[in-house]
Design an enzyme around this catalytic site. Sequence first.
Site, PDB file in Angstrom:
ATOM      1  N   LYS A  44       0.845  -1.197   0.000  1.00  0.00           N
ATOM      2  CA  LYS A  44       0.000   0.000   0.000  1.00  0.00           C
ATOM      3  C   LYS A  44       0.879   1.246   0.000  1.00  0.00           C
ATOM      4  O   LYS A  44       1.925   1.270   0.648  1.00  0.00           O
ATOM      5  CB  LYS A  44      -0.899  -0.026   1.249  1.00  0.00           C
ATOM      6  CG  LYS A  44      -1.981   1.057   1.284  1.00  0.00           C
ATOM      7  CD  LYS A  44      -2.863   0.895   2.526  1.00  0.00           C
ATOM      8  CE  LYS A  44      -3.956   1.957   2.607  1.00  0.00           C
ATOM      9  NZ  LYS A  44      -4.795   1.785   3.817  1.00  0.00           N
ATOM     10  N   SER A  87      -9.714   1.824   2.986  1.00  0.00           N
ATOM     11  CA  SER A  87      -8.837   2.599   2.127  1.00  0.00           C
ATOM     12  C   SER A  87      -7.816   1.749   1.354  1.00  0.00           C
ATOM     13  O   SER A  87      -7.252   2.227   0.383  1.00  0.00           O
ATOM     14  CB  SER A  87      -8.074   3.633   2.965  1.00  0.00           C
ATOM     15  OG  SER A  87      -7.197   2.987   3.864  1.00  0.00           O
ATOM     16  N   SER A 103      -9.820  -0.496   7.192  1.00  0.00           N
ATOM     17  CA  SER A 103      -9.247  -0.275   5.861  1.00  0.00           C
ATOM     18  C   SER A 103      -8.582  -1.475   5.209  1.00  0.00           C
ATOM     19  O   SER A 103      -8.242  -1.412   4.026  1.00  0.00           O
ATOM     20  CB  SER A 103      -8.245   0.881   5.910  1.00  0.00           C
ATOM     21  OG  SER A 103      -8.920   2.112   5.880  1.00  0.00           O
TER      22      SER A 103
END
Lengths: 483, 487
Positions: B79, B154, B178
């Site tokens: 990420k 997210s 997330s």
Amino acid sequence: MSFETIIGLEIHAELNTKSKLFCSCPAEFGAKPNENTCPICLGIPGTMPVLNEKAVILAVKTGLILNCEIAAESRMDRKNYFYPDIPKAYQITQYDMPICRGGYVDIETPEVSRRIRLNRIHLEEDAGKLIHLENSGVSLIDYNRAGVPLIEIVTEPDLRSAGEAVAFLKALKSMLEYGGISDCHMEQGSLRCDANISLRRTGQNILNTKVELKNLNSFKELQKALEHEEERQKVLYIHGEESRIVQETRRWDGEKGETVPMRSKEDARDYRYFPERDLGPVIINDALIREIRETLPEMPMTRKKRFRDLYGLRDKEIDIIVGDKALSEYFEALTACGTNPRAGANWILGSMMKLLKEKGLKTGQIPVPPEELHKLIKIIAEGRISITAGQEVFSEMFNTGRNAGDIVNEKGLSQISNRSELKRIITDVLNDNPQSLSDYAAGKKQAAVFLMGRIMKASKGKANPQLAREILEERLKQEISSK
Amino acid sequence: MSIHEMTAFEIRKGIVKRQFSARDVVTAFFDRIYEKEPLVDGFLTLCREEALTKAEQIDRKIQRGEQLGKLGGIPIAVKDNICTDGIRTTCASRMLHDFIPPYDATVVKRLKEADAVIIGKTNMDEFAMGSSTENSAFKNTKNPWDREIVPGGSSGGSAAVVSAGMAALALGSDTGGSIRQPAAFCGVVGLKPTYGLVSRFGLIAFGSSLDQIGPLAKNIKDSALALEAIQGKDKYDSTSVRHSITKDYMSTIESSVKGMKIGVPVEFFDSGLDEEIAFSIKGCIKKLKEIGAFVEDISLPITEEGLSAYYIISSAEASSNLGRFDGLRYGYRTKDYSSLDQLVERSRSEGFGEEVKRRIMLGTFALSSGYYDAYYSTAQKLRARIKEQFIKVFENYDILLSPVSPVLPFKIGEKVANPLEMYLSDIYTVNINLAGLPAISMPCGISNTGLPIGLQIIGPHFGEEKLFKAAYALEQELKPTAMHPML
């Protein structure tokens, strides 16, 4: 109308740790700009602080030295504000759970001996330094100091004059030095002081609006700034204009010799303090406190008493020598070599202080080791050279680092202490000055002084004066009785 | 089976057995990426050269007969809020569009030490604030199951690239759901470990007391394998576990769940929950009972107050954590300024997106003098109470079962105009972060519209072993690995 002055101090001291508070960068002063930085103290995204245990220990040690209560659990908080000198946009500090509470420092001024209470001591990180280049509109940032560990010591409003504030700061500085807590170099900013000051009518028991003073970078500035602000406020009270005393921060302008407004309460920032979640609680257990207590060195108060009792020094001498940790250690090293304490004190307070001042050196930087000074003092005591010559030799030692024996030999400073040689010189002088001899016989005693002068001249100043006087007196007696 | 369809376990095994080389693996995945990435938009940066170099190192290791690391040759996506030395790390923000970290996050260092092959950085909601990856400053990632649907957020990019077979594993971060919610939306396994089990050093902070890095994987064993590689004490993260953890989950993962006590909090199944999701989870409960687990309803009345506490605490911490982005040292700087204040103000106004600014303002307000007690302080008290309630429940239960999201994956653009509705989609996940507990999100069914449904298993602090055991047992019953998006 008489007034009482109420002063409280906030002192920041950089802790004597090798590394910074939250990373392993060196905490030393004087490196090239931004040399002592890493992603952590630069606040590069993603980095996290790790608390330096040595700094915690020094903070606890300070608390013990200053008679504080040590918190079993304290906490680091964030103080949020935007300024380029703090790379994370918050300073990691302690807000409502400081590491030490309470405590006191006893001070002595010529007028009073008093106990000044402390409110708290907390641990925090220093900020970087902004350098504004003149006339270019350019500012540079040096983050070497960012993250250097500090303690902030906050007093209660117990001080009653500028003199007391200075006495307090001197006493505190010397305790921090003795404890090995901080270098306390005010000119380098490793000891900084802010002051809060207000007045009240004598006999009242209220606290009026206070003014915070900043930029007090020496004892002298502290004294002058407080005296100036005291006078400014007094004048306003006397003229019934005390409403013009507002809660504000004023900067001491040493050149102009006055305090000038920096910011008022209305501009006060909301720091939005909240707990630093990247660090756990700071836990201090009793075992650690015991361990630290055992390492506490002798404090100035105790040492002063000991110097009075053991070495018979005078109060004024003690204040200077013991007031400075390095000097007192030098003194003790010197006496440990066998130097008479009185002679040691005289040398330190005389020639030594003069030369340090001339060279701009700190007391921790004395270039003559105590054992070398001891040798010099011994050479003088043995009468091998005069005191005047000794001072010349010391100055040479101080400047060149050479030892006393070499300098004495090279300069031919050795006194003539050989009896037969002195006798020969004296005989020559008497033979050359028959008139003085008859004057002396006639009762003019000052003729002997004239003859001594001739002897010193004839020996090029090297005659051991004591011995020469002795021989001269013997000869004069003989001359008189033989006539 | 093509290499890109294999699990992480299978890939490593294939390399060790010399069925294919690490280089073959990287090539296969990049072929897949070149074919499917234009449809998914899951990556922000690809690192093909670095990946090939690493693969060659691994192949040399194999040739020399050396032991291969735990993640040997496994292509992994990271990420884009996790720092990678020399590789752009943007947090999907204009603010950090050109930020190249000078260091590796601890998890990245551990991935490298475990011989994983980092293939790229994934899209996300800006600074991890969001539930749909629509808050990325750069692009919308599409759900591989339906390109009109969001991948969740997210960590939407990480979930989507694993789901689409463009990475065998991925790392995400989970502040309020997330990892778990995008895993549920994309039909993969997402683990949010216990707070402190995985180092946060190098994770660009959002809510420091809530953030936790975790893996997204194709199945439970891959998830456990990834956790083994990244977990444990880190001297650079003071909030990481004190003792080194070398837990090996593989030795217990296949053991029986017979007698395991499972609680189902009824408050997590209230009227706001989508019926299809409720139905799928009930199916799972039935299966678990069938294989010997003891399951019963319990009461845990915390969902709504947890959501409020979460938004106050996470925003407060974010308002402080994001203060350093001022345009002075790195990141976006406005073109037009005439004073320092203006430089900072404009850089922040222009560099941050709407949602980030909304949360900074919310958090700044919650910490302001005069409001601190009413908001931040109260939220902290609620948080402490929530944690206590969980701890109490875990005195009697091994694990808890709940939905991940109250709603099925929604359409791109559907909730953008309504932040509150978007926040509500975190209602079943935020409490776990507030309490610092571990939870895993695993696929448990498919909706009538052909979209994945996720199940959340919650464990006690450092109870990852129990999570994996129950999740693996259920996975064997459900065979969700048979579920693949038609991309």
